[in-house]
Design a protein around this motif. Structure first.
Motif, PDB file in Angstrom:
ATOM      1  N   ASN B 233      -1.785  13.341   9.033  1.00 47.41           N
ATOM      2  CA  ASN B 233      -1.060  12.888  10.208  1.00 47.41           C
ATOM      3  C   ASN B 233      -0.495  14.112  10.912  1.00 47.41           C
ATOM      4  N   PHE B 234      -0.673  14.186  12.214  1.00 49.48           N
ATOM      5  CA  PHE B 234      -0.236  15.350  12.999  1.00 49.48           C
ATOM      6  C   PHE B 234      -0.671  16.662  12.360  1.00 49.48           C
ATOM      7  N   GLY B 235      -1.895  16.699  11.850  1.00 41.32           N
ATOM      8  CA  GLY B 235      -2.447  17.943  11.333  1.00 41.32           C
ATOM      9  C   GLY B 235      -2.014  18.318   9.945  1.00 41.32           C
ATOM     10  N   VAL B 251       4.821   6.193   2.765  1.00 37.73           N
ATOM     11  CA  VAL B 251       4.627   7.205   3.817  1.00 37.73           C
ATOM     12  C   VAL B 251       3.392   6.872   4.645  1.00 37.73           C
ATOM     13  N   VAL B 252       2.323   6.468   3.974  1.00 43.14           N
ATOM     14  CA  VAL B 252       1.078   6.143   4.666  1.00 43.14           C
ATOM     15  C   VAL B 252       1.264   4.912   5.537  1.00 43.14           C
ATOM     16  N   GLY B 258       3.860   2.824  12.024  1.00 42.44           N
ATOM     17  CA  GLY B 258       5.089   3.252  12.700  1.00 42.44           C
ATOM     18  C   GLY B 258       6.271   2.979  11.781  1.00 42.44           C
ATOM     19  N   THR B 259       7.421   3.544  12.109  1.00 45.03           N
ATOM     20  CA  THR B 259       8.595   3.308  11.263  1.00 45.03           C
ATOM     21  C   THR B 259       9.025   1.861  11.404  1.00 45.03           C
ATOM     22  N   SER B 260       9.825   1.432  10.437  1.00 52.43           N
ATOM     23  CA  SER B 260      10.124   0.007  10.364  1.00 52.43           C
ATOM     24  C   SER B 260      10.805  -0.506  11.629  1.00 52.43           C
ATOM     25  N   THR B 261      11.577   0.380  12.284  1.00 48.98           N
ATOM     26  CA  THR B 261      12.264  -0.087  13.489  1.00 48.98           C
ATOM     27  C   THR B 261      11.292  -0.277  14.638  1.00 48.98           C
TER      28      THR B 261
END
Lengths: 448, 267
Positions: B233-235, B251-252, B258-261
């Motif tokens: 992710n992001f390199g 994490v994956v 996306g984050t939970s929010t």
């Protein structure tokens, strides 16, 4: 009026007449300071009788030409697919026969026999000279450039450089340049043949290794520059090349090897046979190469360089190879020209020369050896015919206007050339699809 | 110690100011089916291009262990050299020689490592003819293997997406590679073709003994095939493990969903 113009046939007629009128005016008699539109007004002058119109009035002939073109185009656009199909069906039998090896060999043998007998059929001195100087030499150049442009897909606009190097090498080894000849003493031009071919191929490598890293348009510009550099070198390096005065007398080739003794003199026919022999040799080598691994690698690079690299093909190596191999026949052509005409001048190796050869390759069919040979023979023969016995109203300086018109017409109706190479034709169609998007139509279309 | 085929250490690849790969370290064992996954723009294809010599990373080391078992550094080597050393690949948007037939496409791969040069090709001697015969045999064998034998004479650009993938795989295999890199092989294929593809990729590893490195968006295919997975992710590598571990890794899940929010408004 509007409805009339909306008809395709009418619009096509107007376009054809317009284009032909432009050609008529451009090729007509030139104007002068006092009468700038002399050519225009003159071409509409009076005539005594109706049939006299055809002889004296250029515009009548040109108008008829426009009508004929329009007729052909109309028939072609409405009946084209049907005509194509019936031609296809009619030629199915001979084509199938031609696919058989013995038939093909017999046809090639017959062509070779005809080529061998040609100087005895056509005995006019003008045509005998033209066969060597204009036709054979251009065939050699066209098949060589075809390797570079047609097989490897590299647009080379400086091909004349190799021809010039071949010619100057001949002058050099025969001691006709101010520089001392190779090996210290002058050789006969006959021995210049292998030396020139080797030097030209070497020049191809030297030139290719740095420039062939470039792609597409950039390569075309760099090769253009290289062609110019060679001419400028020849012109300016007075002490080495003799400058714009060219070389001293280059001897005619001769061979004294044991029992074999032969002198090529002034007559063109012996040169014709020498050239013919080498043309056959180059044709055999080039067509073997085309169908070999090397030829397939060239095609792969031409179609997708990244994919070619991913299967382990070194693009630079194969491109340089194409450059060097393609140069070989130009080198030989240079030897023939120099030793037959006895002189080399820098002014004969111009950009327009490179373009000329390229036009032959494009008209004949890029990537198709048979097409390129036919294209070169056809165009050069017609050009020579026009300069030898010009029809009334034809001026030699207008040649390129006609050639240009022919080229434009060809690109519209037969973009892959007179005898297209199958693969090139497919590539052209595929690239058209990318822009227009009728995939099915293209892929189900006939492939002959 | 296991037998590594690729060993990537601290590789960083930049394009001007844009960092495409950021301190990436990963390895692959010989004979393994390894997958690299990650959202769009995570640097997956950049990693592939670095492994095949198309891109030259500015920092780090990439070691490839080829046929002879000698470790060699990849960085600075040209793409065609990597291909000859035994790294075959397919492309995200299939790149075939589109005006050639299926057969010719594969044959070009098969004859890429023959030593016969230009003179041999001109003279067409016995060695050339023997090579030609061998690459013809190999081509037919591979077309049968991937199931394209009936389409041998089809112009490759008229093949379906699924068939194009097979063609690319056959062309890659024709070079007798050590490892085959597949860049999104399932893109544009239908479910049936996908199932076939999974079978084919497994057979490539099992029957031909070719190591497989895979980039894929299609989770089903990855989970069905891969033995180990890296997530980019992001390199950067953010996770590594077996399919089960990756599926359970928070994490994956976060990187993908996306984050939970943000869960409600992003994919």
């Amino acid at each position: 009026m509007k409805e009339l113009l909306a008809k395709t046939a009418v619009r096509r007629l107007l376009i054809t007449v317009g284009v032909v009128a432009v050609i008529e005016l451009m090729t007509g008699p030139p104007g002068s300071n006092t009468e700038p539109i002399y050519g225009f007004s003159h071409s509409f002058g009076e005539s005594s009788s109706f049939f006299g119109l055809f002889r004296t009035q250029r515009w009548v002939a040109f108008f008829c030409l426009a009508l004929i073109c329009w007729g052909i185009a109309s028939v072609w656009f409405s009946q084209g697919p049907r005509i194509k199909k019936s031609l296809h069906d009619a030629s199915a039998m001979p084509r199938r026969a031609f696919e058989r090896r013995p038939v093909r060999w017999a046809a090639l043998g017959a062509l070779l026999a005809f080529a061998l007998l040609l100087p005895h059929i056509e005995t006019q001195p003008f045509w005998q000279a033209a066969m060597v100087e204009q036709i054979s030499v251009y065939v050699l150049l066209a098949i060589g450039l075809n390797v570079v442009v047609g097989f490897a897909g590299l647009l080379d606009l400086g091909y004349v450089a190799f021809y010039a190097i071949g010619a100057y090498t001949t002058a050099w080894v025969t001691g006709a340049l101010p520089t001392p000849p190779l090996f210290g003493h002058a050789l006969n031009p006959f021995w210049a043949i292998p030396i020139a071919i080797l030097i030209v191929m070497f020049a191809g490598v030297i030139l290719g290794a740095p420039t062939l890293r470039l792609r597409g348009d950039y390569l075309a510009i760099v090769t253009l520059g290289f062609g110019e550099i060679i001419t400028i070198f020849a012109n300016n390096l007075y002490g080495i090349t003799g400058g714009s005065l060219g070389s001293k007398l280059i001897p005619h080739p001769s061979i004294h090897l044991g029992p074999i003794k032969y002198d090529w003199g002034l007559a063109p026919v012996p040169y014709y046979y020498l050239t013919l022999g080498f043309i056959v040799l180059f044709l055999v080598v080039f067509s073997l190469l085309e169908r070999s691994r090397v030829g397939r690698s060239w095609t792969a690079i031409r179609e997708d360089e990244v994919a070619a690299e991913s299967v382990g093909i070194n693009p630079l190596k194969y491109k340089v190879m194409a450059f060097a191999i393609g140069a070989a026949s130009a080198g030989f052509a240079g030897v023939i020209t120099a030793s037959q005409s006895n002189y080399v001048f820098p002014s004969s190796f111009t950009l327009s020369f490179s373009i000329n050869v390229l036009v032959l390759v494009i008209l004949g069919g890029m990537g198709s050896i048979a097409g390129v040979v036919l294209g070169a023979i056809l165009i050069q023969t017609v050009t020579e015919y026009l300069s030898h016995s010009p029809p009334s109203g034809y001026q030699p300086s207008d040649l390129y206007i006609y050639l240009g018109a022919l080229l434009v017409t060809m690109m519209i109706f037969r973009p892959a050339g007179l005898i297209p190479s199958r693969r090139r034709k497919r590539e052209i169609r595929l690239s058209e699809v990318e822009h227009e998007g009728h995939l099915d139509e293209v892929l189900t279309g006939d492939d002959t | 110690m296991t037998d590594k085929i690729f060993d990537v250490e601290h590789v960083t690849l930049r394009f001007g100011g844009v960092i495409s790969l950021n301190d990436v370290s990963l390895y692959q064992n010989r004979g393994e089916i390894l997958a690299v996954i990650g959202p769009n723009g995570a640097g997956k294809t950049s990693l592939f291009n670095s492994l095949t010599g198309v891109y030259q990373p500015q920092e780090g080391k990439i070691i490839f262990v080829g046929r002879n078992g000698k470790p060699t550094s990849i960085i600075g080597r040209k793409a065609f050299r990597m291909a000859n050393a035994g790294v075959a690949r397919t492309f995200q948007a299939s790149r075939m020689f589109s005006a050639m037939t299926t057969y010719e496409n594969v044959k070009i791969g098969a004859e890429s490592h023959h030593g016969i040069g230009v003179v041999g090709a001109m003279l067409r001697g016995p060695a050339t003819r023997r090579d030609e015969k061998r690459s013809d045999a190999r081509t037919n064998e591979l077309l049968n293997f991937v199931g394209l034998a009936e389409k041998a004479n089809t112009i490759s650009s008229s093949l379906s997406y699924g068939d194009r993938r097979r063609l690319e795989i056959a062309r890659g295999l024709a070079m007798d590679p050590q490892v085959l890199l597949l860049d999104e092989p399932a893109a544009g294929t239908n479910p049936t073709e996908k199932r076939e593809l999974v079978k084919l990729i497994r057979r490539v590893r099992d029957d031909m003994g070719v190591t497989i490195l895979l980039i894929e968006h299609d989770m089903k295919l990855v989970m069905a095939l891969a033995e180990r997975i890296y997530v980019l992710n992001f390199g950067s590598v953010i996770a590594e493990g077996t399919p089960e571990e990756i599926r359970a890794n928070p994490v994956v899940v976060e990187a993908y969903l996306g984050t939970s929010t943000e869960k409600t408004d992003s994919k």
